[in-house]
Design a protein around this motif. Structure first.
Motif, mmCIF file in Angstrom:
data_model
loop_
_atom_site.group_PDB
_atom_site.id
_atom_site.type_symbol
_atom_site.label_atom_id
_atom_site.label_comp_id
_atom_site.label_asym_id
_atom_site.label_seq_id
_atom_site.Cartn_x
_atom_site.Cartn_y
_atom_site.Cartn_z
ATOM 1 N N PHE A 10 0.848 -1.184 0.000
ATOM 2 C CA PHE A 10 0.000 0.000 0.000
ATOM 3 C C PHE A 10 0.883 1.234 0.000
ATOM 4 O O PHE A 10 1.566 1.522 0.977
ATOM 5 C CB PHE A 10 -0.903 0.006 1.238
ATOM 6 C CG PHE A 10 -1.839 1.177 1.299
ATOM 7 C CD1 PHE A 10 -3.008 1.186 0.557
ATOM 8 C CD2 PHE A 10 -1.547 2.275 2.092
ATOM 9 C CE1 PHE A 10 -3.882 2.274 0.612
ATOM 10 C CE2 PHE A 10 -2.406 3.362 2.143
ATOM 11 C CZ PHE A 10 -3.572 3.359 1.409
ATOM 12 N N PHE A 11 0.906 1.944 -1.123
ATOM 13 C CA PHE A 11 1.684 3.166 -1.222
ATOM 14 C C PHE A 11 0.742 4.357 -1.084
ATOM 15 O O PHE A 11 -0.374 4.341 -1.583
ATOM 16 C CB PHE A 11 2.390 3.283 -2.570
ATOM 17 C CG PHE A 11 3.327 2.155 -2.898
ATOM 18 C CD1 PHE A 11 3.949 1.412 -1.912
ATOM 19 C CD2 PHE A 11 3.600 1.845 -4.209
ATOM 20 C CE1 PHE A 11 4.822 0.387 -2.224
ATOM 21 C CE2 PHE A 11 4.473 0.833 -4.549
ATOM 22 C CZ PHE A 11 5.088 0.105 -3.552
ATOM 23 N N GLN A 12 1.228 5.384 -0.426
ATOM 24 C CA GLN A 12 0.462 6.630 -0.361
ATOM 25 C C GLN A 12 1.402 7.788 -0.643
ATOM 26 O O GLN A 12 2.608 7.675 -0.436
ATOM 27 C CB GLN A 12 -0.200 6.806 1.001
ATOM 28 C CG GLN A 12 0.768 7.006 2.145
ATOM 29 C CD GLN A 12 0.051 7.119 3.479
ATOM 30 O OE1 GLN A 12 -1.034 6.626 3.643
ATOM 31 N NE2 GLN A 12 0.674 7.778 4.422
ATOM 32 N N ASP A 13 0.863 8.860 -1.126
ATOM 33 C CA ASP A 13 1.655 10.036 -1.437
ATOM 34 C C ASP A 13 1.961 10.770 -0.130
ATOM 35 O O ASP A 13 1.059 11.321 0.493
ATOM 36 C CB ASP A 13 0.889 10.942 -2.396
ATOM 37 C CG ASP A 13 1.661 12.189 -2.781
ATOM 38 O OD1 ASP A 13 2.800 12.372 -2.304
ATOM 39 O OD2 ASP A 13 1.125 12.982 -3.570
ATOM 40 N N PRO A 14 3.215 10.782 0.308
ATOM 41 C CA PRO A 14 3.537 11.429 1.582
ATOM 42 C C PRO A 14 3.539 12.959 1.511
ATOM 43 O O PRO A 14 3.591 13.622 2.539
ATOM 44 C CB PRO A 14 4.940 10.907 1.896
ATOM 45 C CG PRO A 14 5.541 10.651 0.555
ATOM 46 C CD PRO A 14 4.391 10.183 -0.308
ATOM 47 N N MET A 15 3.459 13.488 0.307
ATOM 48 C CA MET A 15 3.506 14.936 0.140
ATOM 49 C C MET A 15 2.126 15.564 0.049
ATOM 50 O O MET A 15 2.002 16.760 -0.190
ATOM 51 C CB MET A 15 4.317 15.282 -1.121
ATOM 52 C CG MET A 15 5.722 14.701 -1.126
ATOM 53 S SD MET A 15 6.700 15.133 0.325
ATOM 54 C CE MET A 15 7.061 16.829 -0.027
ATOM 55 N N ASP A 16 1.101 14.784 0.254
ATOM 56 C CA ASP A 16 -0.264 15.288 0.120
ATOM 57 C C ASP A 16 -1.092 14.828 1.306
ATOM 58 O O ASP A 16 -0.836 13.788 1.900
ATOM 59 C CB ASP A 16 -0.874 14.752 -1.180
ATOM 60 C CG ASP A 16 -2.035 15.592 -1.670
ATOM 61 O OD1 ASP A 16 -2.326 16.630 -1.053
ATOM 62 O OD2 ASP A 16 -2.638 15.197 -2.692
ATOM 63 N N THR A 17 -2.096 15.606 1.653
ATOM 64 C CA THR A 17 -3.010 15.198 2.715
ATOM 65 C C THR A 17 -4.032 14.228 2.132
ATOM 66 O O THR A 17 -4.293 14.219 0.923
ATOM 67 C CB THR A 17 -3.751 16.408 3.320
ATOM 68 O OG1 THR A 17 -4.478 17.053 2.277
ATOM 69 C CG2 THR A 17 -2.779 17.382 3.953
ATOM 70 N N HIS A 18 -4.598 13.415 2.996
ATOM 71 C CA HIS A 18 -5.554 12.403 2.552
ATOM 72 C C HIS A 18 -6.844 12.524 3.364
ATOM 73 O O HIS A 18 -6.794 12.531 4.591
ATOM 74 C CB HIS A 18 -4.974 10.998 2.730
ATOM 75 C CG HIS A 18 -3.700 10.798 1.986
ATOM 76 N ND1 HIS A 18 -3.667 10.520 0.645
ATOM 77 C CD2 HIS A 18 -2.409 10.843 2.386
ATOM 78 C CE1 HIS A 18 -2.413 10.408 0.255
ATOM 79 N NE2 HIS A 18 -1.634 10.603 1.290
#
Length: 100
Positions: free
Chosen positions: A9-17
């Motif tokens: 599971f990858f998530q964009d660490p530079m953006d809020t979710h």
């Protein structure tokens, strides 16, 4: 139910979710059930060859969460603490009953 061996599971660490709570829940469940979780490309790239070898050669010891239901050692400690709290509350409540 023991049917999940690992998570990629990858998530964009530079953006809020907007689903941060769901992501935290996923991570918490992986920790509780001691399931392999690959949360960045480097970890995934390093782990995929191990997965391939383990599955091709039947080496369950390389990826135990795929073959066995596991639980984090901290879960047992948590359950013991909770049992102690319940027992102490039973004692407190029974003492109150004796006083009334």
């Amino acid at each position: 139910n023991g049917m999940l061996g690992g998570i990629i599971f990858f998530q964009d660490p530079m953006d809020t979710h907007p689903h941060t709570a769901d992501i935290e829940c996923l991570n918490r469940q992986a920790l509780i059930h001691n399931i392999m979780i690959l949360n960045n490309p480097t970890t995934a790239l390093m782990t995929i060859p191990v997965l391939r070898t383990a599955l091709k050669e039947g080496k369950a010891e390389l990826i135990p969460s795929f073959f066995f239901t596991l639980q984090s050692p901290s879960v047992h400690k948590y359950k013991v603490r909770q049992e102690n709290i319940v027992e102490s509350m039973k004692h407190v409540l029974s003492s109150r009953d004796l006083m009334s």
